[in-house]
Design a protein around this motif. Structure first.
Motif, mmCIF file in Angstrom:
data_model
loop_
_atom_site.group_PDB
_atom_site.id
_atom_site.type_symbol
_atom_site.label_atom_id
_atom_site.label_comp_id
_atom_site.label_asym_id
_atom_site.label_seq_id
_atom_site.Cartn_x
_atom_site.Cartn_y
_atom_site.Cartn_z
ATOM 1 N N MET A 1 4.340 -22.814 -3.269
ATOM 2 C CA MET A 1 4.221 -22.847 -4.726
ATOM 3 C C MET A 1 5.266 -21.952 -5.362
ATOM 4 S SD MET A 1 0.117 -22.755 -5.422
ATOM 5 C CE MET A 1 0.424 -22.738 -7.198
ATOM 6 N N SER A 2 5.714 -22.376 -6.542
ATOM 7 C CA SER A 2 6.692 -21.585 -7.285
ATOM 8 C C SER A 2 6.072 -20.280 -7.752
ATOM 9 C CB SER A 2 7.187 -22.390 -8.493
ATOM 10 O OG SER A 2 7.909 -21.564 -9.375
ATOM 11 N N GLY A 3 6.914 -19.259 -7.882
ATOM 12 C CA GLY A 3 6.478 -18.007 -8.477
ATOM 13 C C GLY A 3 6.543 -18.099 -9.990
ATOM 14 N N THR A 4 6.542 -16.959 -10.651
ATOM 15 C CA THR A 4 6.531 -16.888 -12.110
ATOM 16 C C THR A 4 7.632 -15.967 -12.596
ATOM 17 O OG1 THR A 4 4.137 -17.286 -12.198
ATOM 18 C CG2 THR A 4 5.140 -16.270 -14.133
ATOM 19 N N LEU A 5 8.226 -16.323 -13.711
ATOM 20 C CA LEU A 5 9.188 -15.447 -14.383
ATOM 21 C C LEU A 5 8.465 -14.703 -15.497
ATOM 22 C CD1 LEU A 5 12.111 -14.464 -14.925
ATOM 23 C CD2 LEU A 5 12.340 -16.402 -16.508
ATOM 24 N N TYR A 6 8.507 -13.381 -15.447
ATOM 25 C CA TYR A 6 7.886 -12.548 -16.477
ATOM 26 C C TYR A 6 8.975 -11.952 -17.363
ATOM 27 C CZ TYR A 6 3.586 -12.849 -13.741
ATOM 28 O OH TYR A 6 2.484 -13.302 -13.066
ATOM 29 N N VAL A 7 8.856 -12.167 -18.673
ATOM 30 C CA VAL A 7 9.790 -11.609 -19.654
ATOM 31 C C VAL A 7 9.148 -10.340 -20.207
ATOM 32 C CG1 VAL A 7 11.052 -12.054 -21.789
ATOM 33 C CG2 VAL A 7 10.585 -13.933 -20.201
ATOM 34 N N VAL A 8 9.680 -9.182 -19.805
ATOM 35 C CA VAL A 8 9.002 -7.903 -20.057
ATOM 36 C C VAL A 8 9.774 -7.046 -21.056
ATOM 37 C CG1 VAL A 8 8.064 -5.820 -18.992
ATOM 38 C CG2 VAL A 8 8.074 -7.983 -17.714
ATOM 39 N N GLY A 9 9.121 -6.680 -22.137
ATOM 40 C CA GLY A 9 9.720 -5.785 -23.119
ATOM 41 C C GLY A 9 9.696 -4.348 -22.640
ATOM 42 N N THR A 10 10.785 -3.617 -22.894
ATOM 43 C CA THR A 10 10.887 -2.212 -22.494
ATOM 44 C C THR A 10 11.130 -1.339 -23.721
ATOM 45 O OG1 THR A 10 13.261 -2.481 -22.058
ATOM 46 C CG2 THR A 10 11.752 -2.787 -20.197
ATOM 47 N N PRO A 11 10.901 -0.038 -23.624
ATOM 48 C CA PRO A 11 11.074 0.852 -24.787
ATOM 49 C C PRO A 11 12.500 0.817 -25.338
ATOM 50 C CG PRO A 11 9.861 1.964 -23.045
ATOM 51 C CD PRO A 11 10.373 0.693 -22.455
ATOM 52 N N ILE A 12 12.627 0.966 -26.647
ATOM 53 C CA ILE A 12 13.946 1.052 -27.270
ATOM 54 C C ILE A 12 14.380 2.511 -27.403
ATOM 55 C CG2 ILE A 12 13.707 -1.131 -28.502
ATOM 56 C CD1 ILE A 12 12.965 0.374 -31.001
ATOM 57 N N GLY A 13 13.554 3.421 -26.953
ATOM 58 C CA GLY A 13 13.894 4.843 -27.006
ATOM 59 C C GLY A 13 12.791 5.700 -26.424
ATOM 60 N N ASN A 14 11.640 5.661 -27.073
ATOM 61 C CA ASN A 14 10.499 6.483 -26.663
ATOM 62 C C ASN A 14 9.760 5.805 -25.510
ATOM 63 O OD1 ASN A 14 7.989 7.868 -26.518
ATOM 64 N ND2 ASN A 14 8.271 8.571 -28.613
ATOM 65 N N LEU A 15 9.746 6.464 -24.351
ATOM 66 C CA LEU A 15 9.123 5.871 -23.168
ATOM 67 C C LEU A 15 7.615 5.712 -23.313
ATOM 68 C CD1 LEU A 15 11.078 7.648 -20.278
ATOM 69 C CD2 LEU A 15 11.413 5.351 -21.202
ATOM 70 N N SER A 16 7.008 6.406 -24.271
ATOM 71 C CA SER A 16 5.569 6.260 -24.498
ATOM 72 C C SER A 16 5.219 4.889 -25.060
ATOM 73 C CB SER A 16 5.067 7.356 -25.451
ATOM 74 O OG SER A 16 5.244 8.636 -24.882
ATOM 75 N N ASP A 17 6.223 4.156 -25.514
ATOM 76 C CA ASP A 17 5.986 2.821 -26.054
ATOM 77 C C ASP A 17 5.876 1.762 -24.960
ATOM 78 O OD1 ASP A 17 6.046 3.783 -28.651
ATOM 79 O OD2 ASP A 17 8.200 3.426 -28.883
ATOM 80 N N PHE A 18 6.074 2.140 -23.709
ATOM 81 C CA PHE A 18 5.957 1.201 -22.596
ATOM 82 C C PHE A 18 4.484 0.903 -22.366
ATOM 83 C CE2 PHE A 18 6.792 0.144 -17.943
ATOM 84 C CZ PHE A 18 7.484 -1.019 -18.244
ATOM 85 N N SER A 19 4.111 -0.365 -22.478
ATOM 86 C CA SER A 19 2.694 -0.721 -22.437
ATOM 87 C C SER A 19 2.142 -0.701 -21.012
ATOM 88 C CB SER A 19 2.482 -2.115 -23.035
ATOM 89 O OG SER A 19 2.918 -3.119 -22.128
ATOM 90 N N PRO A 20 0.835 -0.438 -20.859
ATOM 91 C CA PRO A 20 0.215 -0.492 -19.533
ATOM 92 C C PRO A 20 0.396 -1.846 -18.859
ATOM 93 C CG PRO A 20 -1.249 0.586 -21.097
ATOM 94 C CD PRO A 20 -0.105 0.026 -21.893
ATOM 95 N N ARG A 21 0.358 -2.919 -19.642
ATOM 96 C CA ARG A 21 0.526 -4.249 -19.063
ATOM 97 C C ARG A 21 1.948 -4.435 -18.537
ATOM 98 N NH1 ARG A 21 0.989 -9.984 -22.173
ATOM 99 N NH2 ARG A 21 1.026 -11.310 -20.336
#
Length: 275
Positions: free
Chosen positions: A1-21
């Motif tokens: 079976m094929s895997g999945t491509l995840y498009v993941v947003g990262t912080p634009i400066g403050n690393l605290s903005d990185f979500s748990p998900r």
């Protein structure tokens, strides 16, 4: 079976903005496609994530893109990230998502910060309708054609710009669009975050003789709405709205739609309906 491509947003400066998900997605992925692996490595080290990476940027996206697609088709899960913010927005991740769609690969978005939307929210300008224009071309002719094509756009305009090009861009915007209101945001979510709300003349004067620093997001006021010619009389407009009401539409909605089509005020048409 094929895997999945995840498009993941990262912080634009403050690393605290990185979500748990987002953090969990990178931990669970088999590998990460990164615009600059050195930048992403700092993020991974901060969160104690150890994961193999492949570089994926505008200069190698054609050859590297298909290699990534083949690995996903063989069952691996890939997370694509940009250096900062959401992949695909002025970012080569756009091409990888297109390839995934063409090959029927499941794609999942893990939302994160966006410099464009963050700057728009801070601008003080209209946020109800906006148009993202990204970076203007460095080619003089293409830049002029781009600005000419949007000079009458009533939507709020969003541009990205590098510090060493900012002053020239402000001058070009002034020549093409006139003296409109503008908000200049830089270093968003970082220690030296700054938002300057002024007009184009004020922005040009402010940066005269200065060396701009940091990546900028420019939020420019849209063109004034052109008044629509009234091709129908008020009586005809009311009659048109009345026909909509007779077909089951609410009077307020009929008045709104007819006003948009004829140029009369909604209140004028609604008052005519009540007579």
């Amino acid at each position: 079976m094929s895997g999945t491509l995840y498009v993941v947003g990262t912080p634009i400066g403050n690393l605290s903005d990185f979500s748990p998900r987002a953090e969990e997605t990178l931990r669970q992925a088999d590998f990460i496609a990164a615009e600059d692996t050195r930048v992403t490595l700092k993020l991974l080290n901060h969160f104690g994530i150890q994961k193999p990476m492949v570089s994926y940027h505008e200069h190698n996206l054609r050859e590297r893109g298909m290699m990534i697609i083949r690995r996903i088709e063989e069952g691996e899960n890939c997370a694509v990230v940009s250096d900062a913010g959401m992949p695909c927005i002025s970012d080569p991740g756009e091409d990888l998502v297109r390839l995934a769609a063409e090959h029927g690969i499941p794609t999942v978005v893990v939302p994160g910060p966006s410099a464009a939307v963050s700057a728009l929210c801070l601008s003080g300008l209209s946020t109800s309708r906006f148009c993202f224009e990204g970076f203007l071309s460095t080619n003089r002719r293409n830049r002029q054609l781009h600005l000419e094509s949007i000079k009458n756009d009533p939507h709020t305009l969003i541009f990205y710009e590098a510090p060493h090009k900012l002053c020239n861009t402000l001058s070009d915007l002034r020549r093409a669009l006139g003296n409109r209101r503008i908000s200049l945001a830089r270093e968003l979510t970082k220690i030296h975050e700054e938002v300057l709300r002024t007009d184009l003349d004020g922005a040009i004067a402010y940066f005269s003789g200065k060396t701009p620093k940091g990546e900028f997001v420019l939020i420019v006021e849209g063109a004034p709405e052109q008044e629509k010619e009234q091709s129908a009389t008020l009586e005809e407009a009311v009659a048109a709205a009345k026909a909509m009401v007779e077909n089951g539409m609410k009077a307020t909605e009929a008045a709104r739609l007819t006003a948009a089509d004829t140029g009369f005020k909604k209140s004028e048409i609604y008052a005519g309906l009540l007579k």
